[in-house]
Design a protein around this motif. Structure first.
Motif, PDB file in Angstrom:
ATOM      1  N   ILE A  54     -23.041  73.287  97.918  1.00  0.00           N
ATOM      2  CA  ILE A  54     -23.408  74.447  97.110  1.00  0.00           C
ATOM      3  C   ILE A  54     -22.329  75.504  97.276  1.00  0.00           C
ATOM      4  N   ILE A  55     -21.675  75.880  96.188  1.00  0.00           N
ATOM      5  CA  ILE A  55     -20.614  76.890  96.207  1.00  0.00           C
ATOM      6  C   ILE A  55     -21.066  78.092  95.397  1.00  0.00           C
ATOM      7  N   ILE A  56     -20.995  79.278  96.026  1.00  0.00           N
ATOM      8  CA  ILE A  56     -21.441  80.508  95.379  1.00  0.00           C
ATOM      9  C   ILE A  56     -20.236  81.228  94.786  1.00  0.00           C
ATOM     10  N   PRO A  57     -20.187  81.438  93.483  1.00  0.00           N
ATOM     11  CA  PRO A  57     -19.080  82.187  92.888  1.00  0.00           C
ATOM     12  C   PRO A  57     -19.270  83.685  93.068  1.00  0.00           C
ATOM     13  N   VAL A 240     -19.893  84.212 109.565  1.00  0.00           N
ATOM     14  CA  VAL A 240     -18.623  84.905 109.773  1.00  0.00           C
ATOM     15  C   VAL A 240     -17.577  83.893 110.242  1.00  0.00           C
ATOM     16  N   GLY A 241     -16.393  83.957 109.661  1.00  0.00           N
ATOM     17  CA  GLY A 241     -15.330  83.019 110.003  1.00  0.00           C
ATOM     18  C   GLY A 241     -15.235  81.844 109.055  1.00  0.00           C
ATOM     19  N   GLU A 242     -16.154  81.738 108.101  1.00  0.00           N
ATOM     20  CA  GLU A 242     -16.129  80.629 107.160  1.00  0.00           C
ATOM     21  C   GLU A 242     -14.992  80.795 106.157  1.00  0.00           C
ATOM     22  N   THR A 243     -14.321  79.687 105.832  1.00  0.00           N
ATOM     23  CA  THR A 243     -13.191  79.716 104.910  1.00  0.00           C
ATOM     24  C   THR A 243     -13.656  79.901 103.472  1.00  0.00           C
ATOM     25  N   VAL A 244     -12.897  80.699 102.728  1.00  0.00           N
ATOM     26  CA  VAL A 244     -13.222  80.988 101.330  1.00  0.00           C
ATOM     27  C   VAL A 244     -11.992  80.735 100.467  1.00  0.00           C
ATOM     28  N   GLU A 291     -11.304  86.074  92.129  1.00  0.00           N
ATOM     29  CA  GLU A 291     -12.552  85.317  92.114  1.00  0.00           C
ATOM     30  C   GLU A 291     -12.624  84.489  93.387  1.00  0.00           C
ATOM     31  N   ALA A 292     -13.811  84.425  93.974  1.00  0.00           N
ATOM     32  CA  ALA A 292     -13.989  83.711  95.235  1.00  0.00           C
ATOM     33  C   ALA A 292     -15.059  82.639  95.078  1.00  0.00           C
ATOM     34  N   ASN A 293     -14.894  81.559  95.826  1.00  0.00           N
ATOM     35  CA  ASN A 293     -15.883  80.480  95.872  1.00  0.00           C
ATOM     36  C   ASN A 293     -16.307  80.295  97.322  1.00  0.00           C
ATOM     37  N   LEU A 294     -17.536  80.712  97.630  1.00  0.00           N
ATOM     38  CA  LEU A 294     -18.021  80.679  98.997  1.00  0.00           C
ATOM     39  C   LEU A 294     -18.842  79.420  99.232  1.00  0.00           C
ATOM     40  N   ASN A 295     -18.481  78.667 100.288  1.00  0.00           N
ATOM     41  CA  ASN A 295     -19.238  77.471 100.652  1.00  0.00           C
ATOM     42  C   ASN A 295     -20.514  77.888 101.369  1.00  0.00           C
ATOM     43  N   ALA A 296     -21.632  77.815 100.655  1.00  0.00           N
ATOM     44  CA  ALA A 296     -22.898  78.284 101.220  1.00  0.00           C
ATOM     45  C   ALA A 296     -23.525  77.234 102.135  1.00  0.00           C
ATOM     46  N   LYS A 297     -23.744  76.023 101.616  1.00  0.00           N
ATOM     47  CA  LYS A 297     -24.408  74.985 102.409  1.00  0.00           C
ATOM     48  C   LYS A 297     -24.268  73.654 101.672  1.00  0.00           C
ATOM     49  N   LYS A 298     -24.793  72.601 102.291  1.00  0.00           N
ATOM     50  CA  LYS A 298     -24.902  71.301 101.648  1.00  0.00           C
ATOM     51  C   LYS A 298     -26.388  70.947 101.552  1.00  0.00           C
ATOM     52  N   GLU A 299     -26.848  70.729 100.320  1.00  0.00           N
ATOM     53  CA  GLU A 299     -28.244  70.385 100.101  1.00  0.00           C
ATOM     54  C   GLU A 299     -28.384  68.879 100.255  1.00  0.00           C
ATOM     55  N   LYS A 300     -29.157  68.450 101.260  1.00  0.00           N
ATOM     56  CA  LYS A 300     -29.307  67.034 101.553  1.00  0.00           C
ATOM     57  C   LYS A 300     -30.365  66.397 100.649  1.00  0.00           C
ATOM     58  N   ASN A 301     -30.190  65.081 100.406  1.00  0.00           N
ATOM     59  CA  ASN A 301     -31.141  64.296  99.607  1.00  0.00           C
ATOM     60  C   ASN A 301     -31.409  64.958  98.257  1.00  0.00           C
ATOM     61  N   ALA A 302     -30.339  65.180  97.512  1.00  0.00           N
ATOM     62  CA  ALA A 302     -30.451  65.841  96.219  1.00  0.00           C
ATOM     63  C   ALA A 302     -29.457  65.215  95.255  1.00  0.00           C
ATOM     64  N   ILE A 303     -29.643  65.528  93.953  1.00  0.00           N
ATOM     65  CA  ILE A 303     -28.707  65.085  92.930  1.00  0.00           C
ATOM     66  C   ILE A 303     -28.333  66.281  92.064  1.00  0.00           C
ATOM     67  N   GLU A 372     -19.782  61.242  88.988  1.00  0.00           N
ATOM     68  CA  GLU A 372     -19.382  61.697  90.320  1.00  0.00           C
ATOM     69  C   GLU A 372     -19.917  63.083  90.561  1.00  0.00           C
ATOM     70  N   ASN A 373     -20.453  63.282  91.757  1.00  0.00           N
ATOM     71  CA  ASN A 373     -20.951  64.613  92.122  1.00  0.00           C
ATOM     72  C   ASN A 373     -19.803  65.523  92.489  1.00  0.00           C
ATOM     73  N   THR A 374     -19.808  66.718  91.993  1.00  0.00           N
ATOM     74  CA  THR A 374     -18.804  67.734  92.328  1.00  0.00           C
ATOM     75  C   THR A 374     -19.498  68.939  92.906  1.00  0.00           C
ATOM     76  N   PRO A 375     -18.794  69.757  93.725  1.00  0.00           N
ATOM     77  CA  PRO A 375     -19.423  70.937  94.292  1.00  0.00           C
ATOM     78  C   PRO A 375     -20.019  71.835  93.209  1.00  0.00           C
TER      79      PRO A 375
END
Length: 382
Positions: A54-57, A240-244, A291-303, A372-375
């Protein structure tokens, strides 16, 4: 003869009428062919639940992380220096960029220092007689006293008698008066607190500077910050410290930053939280829009599917034995074009692209496609 002709014409007319009636009857009794049934071909995909990034713009303007507004605490005429006080001028740490004429105030400081010197000199004779054990240190202090240098700290007093004697002669009060004036005198020169560049200059050489007047702004161009506002839902997802990853509006340049700070409170009016992204790059300038794309999380068992396939906000079409059916799903994250879903069993055949006129029970011809799944860039949560 006439009667014979009429009789023949009557027989022919009756015979023709009977034949025509039979033809009409036979034409109505024919069975029409049933129209051929059209089966639409649809693109489908087989569900395989995975972890969906999940990427937050977000977007915002760059602001220097270290910046100071320059104010004057004293009054006087701005003296010309080695560099012009203009926007774009660079200064090293502790380099003076503003000097104010201090001639009059400097004379007052020297007068106070002279009074201190005289008060100490006046008590040396009494110290020799009454306190011979401390006389030498006060004599040494007086000899080292230089009116053109900062006033040194008074000798340490070791007894109450010495303290009472020195204090009673106003030496201590004179000393702190001098130190106060010296501190004030240092404010006539304003130096750069760090290496940087002047971005705003509100005065020029020869200007009469007044106390508490703003003189300009100074920044460190090596480190910038961008403040972005995100939904409160993401408050617990960012560390804090997460790459963007960032890019300019034209998407011609990419930059890398880190989450430096996350505000501890939520804006009650907008229900958003402020996140600060730190970026270091020599090509950046204050005020640039990124513009920034923040890596929020990975949603497991999803499509992840096309948002147009979601019906009534929680239903999608599936295919069972070449027949369309509908099931309930759980939307997790939305973007402008995509949506992440949960609660769909692996192996379920779903539509991969919408088509008009679809309904439950419709017979279709599935055509499998690769996907193919993309972020996912998310801007909404549910």
């Amino acid at each position: 003869m006439r009667k014979l002709i009429l009789a023949i014409l009557g027989v022919l007319f009756i015979t023709g009428a009977i034949y025509g009636a039979k033809m009409i009857i036979n034409s109505k009794s024919k069975t029409r062919k049933a129209p051929s049934k059209v089966i639409k071909t649809v693109f489908v995909d087989t569900v395989k639940n995975t972890s969906i990034p999940i990427i937050i713009p977000a977007n915002g303007n760059l602001v220097a992380k270290r910046r100071v507004e320059i104010y004057s605490e004293v009054q006087g005429i701005f003296k010309p220096g080695s560099k012009l006080f203009k926007p774009g001028e660079k200064y090293q740490k502790n380099e003076a960029f503003i000097s104010i004429n201090d001639t009059e105030y400097y004379a007052n400081v020297q007068l106070a220092k002279s009074n201190l010197y005289n008060s100490i000199a006046a008590v040396l004779a009494d110290l020799r007689l009454d306190f011979p054990e401390v006389f030498l240190k006060w004599e040494a202090y007086l000899k080292s006293y230089d009116l053109n240098k900062p006033t040194p700290k008074l000798p340490k007093m070791v007894s109450e008698k010495e303290n009472y004697f020195i204090t009673g002669r106003s030496i201590v009060s004179n000393y702190y008066t001098v130190k106060n004036l010296e501190q004030r005198l240092s404010k006539y020169t304003i130096s750069a607190p760090f290496k940087g560049i002047l971005t705003e200059a509100l005065v020029t050489e020869g200007t009469l500077i007044r106390s508490n007047q703003k003189l300009g702004e100074f920044i460190d161009p090596s480190v910038y910050e961008m403040e972005v506002s995100l939904s409160k839902t993401f408050a617990s997802l960012l560390d804090v410290g997460e790459t963007v990853e960032l890019n300019n509006l034209e998407h011609t340049k990419k930059y890398s930053g880190i989450v430096s700070r996350v505000n501890g409170s939520i804006n009650s009016a907008t229900q958003t939280i402020a996140v600060y992204i730190e970026i270091k790059n020599s090509s950046l300038k204050e005020g640039m829009y990124l513009e920034a794309n923040l890596n929020a999380k990975k949603e497991k068992n999803a499509i992840e599917i096309n948002r147009g396939l979601l019906l009534d906000e929680n239903k999608i079409f599936i295919i069972r034995d070449s027949v369309l059916d509908m099931i309930d799903v759980k939307p997790v994250y939305f973007s402008d074009t995509k949506v992440v879903l949960k609660d769909i069993p692996d192996g379920t055949i779903i539509l991969s692209s919408p088509f008009p006129g679809a309904y439950v029970g419709m017979i279709v011809k599935p055509l499998q496609v690769q996907k193919e799944n993309t972020p996912l860039k998310s801007n909404k949560t549910k």
